[in-house]
Design an enzyme around this catalytic site. Structure first.
Site, PDB file in Angstrom:
ATOM      1  CD  GLU A 183      14.502  -0.924  -2.977  1.00 44.15           C
ATOM      2  OE1 GLU A 183      14.668  -0.318  -4.015  1.00 44.15           O
ATOM      3  OE2 GLU A 183      13.502  -1.737  -2.915  1.00 44.15           O
ATOM      4  CD  GLU A 287      10.012  -0.716  -1.319  1.00 44.77           C
ATOM      5  OE1 GLU A 287      10.492   0.308  -0.681  1.00 44.77           O
ATOM      6  OE2 GLU A 287      10.174  -0.689  -2.387  1.00 44.77           O
TER       7      GLU A 287
END
Length: 557
Positions: A183, A287
Site C-alpha cells: 500500500e 486486500e
C-alpha cells in the site's frame, strides 16, 4: 479487553431437515446481485496449473494454464509478526476444504516489527508456502510495505533479495504469486503522492524486481500496489510496467469505499478499477474488508455484496482481510477462537465472526442472508453529535476503536461512566511520551458515519484526560475530512503530573490542548471554507499509567 459489539445472529429457516443439515451460514434470501452464487471459475492449482494474464474481448483477465478464465477467492492473514500462529496445516486445510478457497495471502509486514527487524519471519512465510502447496492453494507472498509509504525507502531495501531467495526455493512454482508493494501512501515520510508522479516512484521500485524474476526464468503472476493505499490502479493503466504477467492491486473496505458505475471519478476506488480494466490492465483485489478502513464498525455486508458482485462479474480475484482472531470487526475469527481449528479441520459457525461467516459463504458461492447495513445494530452511527464533539454520553465508544495499522493492538477500550476508558497502555508498550515518536504508541480511529463536525475557523482541539492518579500523557491527532485524509502531525502534545487536578470523586483530570500548529490536517481543514467538515479522527496515545479516560474531545475557536 472490551469487545466491539458484533451481532452473530443468522436467520436460518428450517424448511426441511435436509436444508438444516447444510452449511450453517446458508439462508434463503439473496440480494438482486447476479454474480454472488456459484464458484465455477474458482479452480485449484492441481487443475488449473500456472496462472497467466490473457486478453479476452479486449480486457486483461486472469487465466489458467490452458487460457481459460480463473478467479482466485480466499483470505489474507494479518501481520505475521503479530499472528504467526495462523500458519498451521489445519488452518490451511480448513480454508481449502471447508471454505473452498483457492488462495491464501501471507501478509509479511516489513516494518511495524516485521521482517526488517525480525528476519525469522521469513521462515514463517516459507512454512506458509509449504502448507498452501500441500493443501492445493495458490499463495501470495506479500512484501507488505505500509509505513513509510514509499517502497523505495531504505527499510525496504531487502525486497529484491528476499523475493529472489523465495524464487530460488520455489523456481517458477505454479502456486506462487508475488505481491511486491502492498500500500504505497503519503501517510509518513518518505511517501508517494496520489498522482502520476507517485505511481512513477512505485513503478521504478517494482520494475527491477520483476525483471530479476523474469531473467531467472520465473513466470509467476506479480501483483503491484499503487498510490493512495492501492486505490489508484488507473494510474498504473496509464503507465503500465512492461511485463505481460503483472496485475495491479485494489484495496477497499466496504464501509469506507462506495461503489461506482463509471470510470471517471478518481476519488473512487471502484471507478479507478473500471478505468484500469477499460484501459487494458488486469486488477487483483489482494486486500479488502467488510468494515471501515479502520478495521472497526460494521460489518457493511450489503455494501460488500455490491463490491463482490462487481469483482465476480469482471473475473477479478480477491482476498479478504483478515484470517485472524484480532478483536475487530474485519477479522474472520472470533477473538476467543483458536488459530488452529483442530484435527476436524473446521472452524464451527460460532467460532467465526459475522464477517467470517459471510466471507466463507461468498468464497463458496452459496446463499447468505444479508441484512440492511443501516438497521444492523453493529453498524449504527453514534447517537448524537449535535453537540459537535465526542462526549460519550450515549454509552458507546462513538466510533473509536483500534486503527487497523496500529503498531499496538491489545489495548482494551470501552465506554465507562460516559467516558472512553483505555486500559493496558503502559504494560502493552504504548508509553512513549516524547513529542516526535508518537508512531510507537497505540493508534485509535473514530469514524462518525456520515455525520460530521464543522471546524471552520477553529484553532484548538481539547481533550479531557482523567486518571486514577496524576500521570503523563502524550497525544498526537489527525482530524480527517473528505478532502484531507492525512498529514503527519507536527508533534504530540503532553500533560504532566502537575497538570492534573483532583476531582470530587477522587480521580484526577487534566485538559490537553492541540492547536493547528501541532496538526497539519487540522490547520488545512479549519481554513477550508469548502470542506471544513471532520468525519474521522485519529489519535496516537502514550501514557506512563496503564489506565486513562478520554472525554469531551472537541474543537474550539
Amino acid at each position: 479487553m472490551f469487545k466491539i459489539i458484533k451481532k452473530r445472529i443468522l436467520s436460518i429457516i428450517a424448511v426441511t431437515a435436509l436444508l438444516v443439515s447444510l452449511v450453517p451460514t446458508i439462508a434463503f434470501a439473496e440480494t438482486t446481485h447476479n454474480h454472488l452464487l456459484g464458484n465455477y471459475n474458482v479452480k485449484k492449482p492441481s487443475n488449473a496449473g500456472a496462472l497467466q494474464i490473457v486478453k479476452k474481448n479486449g480486457t486483461s483477465t486472469l487465466c489458467d494454464a490452458s487460457g481459460q478464465s480463473i478467479q482466485l477467492r480466499g483470505m489474507s492473514t494479518h501481520g505475521l509478526q503479530w499472528f504467526p500462529g495462523i500458519v498451521n496445516n489445519n488452518a490451511f486445510a480448513a480454508l481449502s476444504n471447508d471454505w473452498n478457497a483457492n488462495v491464501i495471502r501471507l501478509a509479511m509486514y516489513v516494518n511495524e516489527g516485521g521482517y526488517a527487524s525480525n528476519l525469522s519471519i521469513k521462515q514463517t512465510v516459507i512454512n506458509g508456502i509449504n502448507y498452501a502447496i500441500a493443501n492445493d492453494m495458490y499463495v501470495i507472498v506479500d512484501w507488505h510495505m505500509l509505513n513509510p509509504g514509499d517502497p523505495n525507502a531504505s527499510v525496504y531495501s531487502r525486497a529484491e533479495s528476499f523475493i529472489t531467495d523465495i524464487a530460488k526455493l520455489y523456481p517458477n512454482d505454479k502456486h506462487i504469486i508475488y505481491e511486491i508493494c502492498n500500500e504505497p501512501n503519503n501517510a509518513s515520510y518518505p511517501g508517494v503522492t496520489n498522482d502520476a508522479t507517485g505511481w512513477s516512484k512505485v513503478k521504478s521500485y517494482a520494475t527491477p524486481i520483476i525483471k530479476s524474476l523474469r531473467n531467472n526464468g520465473n513466470k509467476n503472476l506479480v501483483i503491484v500496489g499503487n498510490p493512495f493505499w492501492s486505490q489508484r490502479p488507473d494510474l498504473a493503466a496509464d503507465n503500465p510496467i512492461d511485463d505481460s504477467n503483472t496485475a495491479y492491486s485494489v484495496h477497499f473496505y466496504s464501509g469506507t469505499n462506495p461503489v461506482s458505475s463509471d470510470d471517471t471519478n478518481k476519488a473512487n476506488a471502484m471507478s479507478n478499477v473500471r478505468y484500469a480494466l477499460n484501459h487494458g490492465v488486469a486488477v487483483f483485489a489482494s486486500e479488502f474488508g467488510t468494515s471501515l478502513a479502520t478495521g472497526t464498525t460494521g460489518p457493511y455486508l450489503s455494501k460488500c455484496d455490491a463490491w463482490l458482485d462487481f469483482l465476480n462479474a469482471n473475473n477479478i480475484s480477491w482476498c479478504n482481510f483478515s484470517l485472524s482472531n484480532k478483536d475487530e470487526v474485519a477479522s474472520a475469527l472470533s477473538s476467543s477462537t483458536s488459530l488452529d481449528p483442530g484435527s476436524d479441520l473446521v472452524w464451527s459457525n460460532n467460532e467465526l465472526t459475522t464477517s467470517g461467516q459471510y466471507i466463507r459463504a461468498r468464497i463458496k458461492g452459496i446463499n447468505y442472508d444479508v441484512k440492511d447495513d443501516t438497521t444492523s445494530s453493529v453498524a449504527t452511527a453514534p447517537k448524537d453529535f449535535s453537540s459537535g464533539y465526542w462526549d460519550f454520553n450515549d454509552g458507546t465508544t462513538q466510533g473509536f476503536g483500534i486503527n487497523k495499522d496500529s503498531p499496538i493492538t491489545t489495548i482494551a477500550f470501552e465506554n465507562s461512566n460516559n467516558a472512553l476508558k483505555l486500559s493496558g497502555l503502559n504494560t502493552k508498550g504504548s508509553n512513549d511520551i516524547s513529542e516526535g515518536n508518537f508512531w510507537a504508541n497505540v493508534r485509535l480511529s473514530a469514524d462518525i458515519f456520515g455525520q460530521s463536525i464543522g471546524i471552520y475557523g477553529n484553532k484548538k482541539l481539547t481533550l479531557d484526560i482523567i486518571a486514577p492518579s496524576p500521570t503523563t500523557v502524550s497525544i498526537a491527532a489527525i482530524p480527517q475530512s473528505s478532502s484531507y485524509s492525512w498529514e503527519n502531525p507536527t508533534r504530540a502534545k503532553r500533560v504532566w503530573n502537575n497538570d492534573f487536578i483532583k476531582q470530587a470523586d477522587g480521580t484526577y483530570k487534566a485538559t490537553l490542548t492541540i492547536t493547528t500548529d501541532d496538526s497539519l490536517n487540522f490547520a488545512k481543514i479549519a481554513t477550508d471554507s469548502y470542506d471544513s467538515k471532520v468525519n474521522n479522527m485519529i489519535l496516537f496515545i502514550g501514557s506512563t499509567s496503564d489506565t486513562i479516560y478520554l472525554d469531551n474531545i472537541k474543537f474550539t475557536k
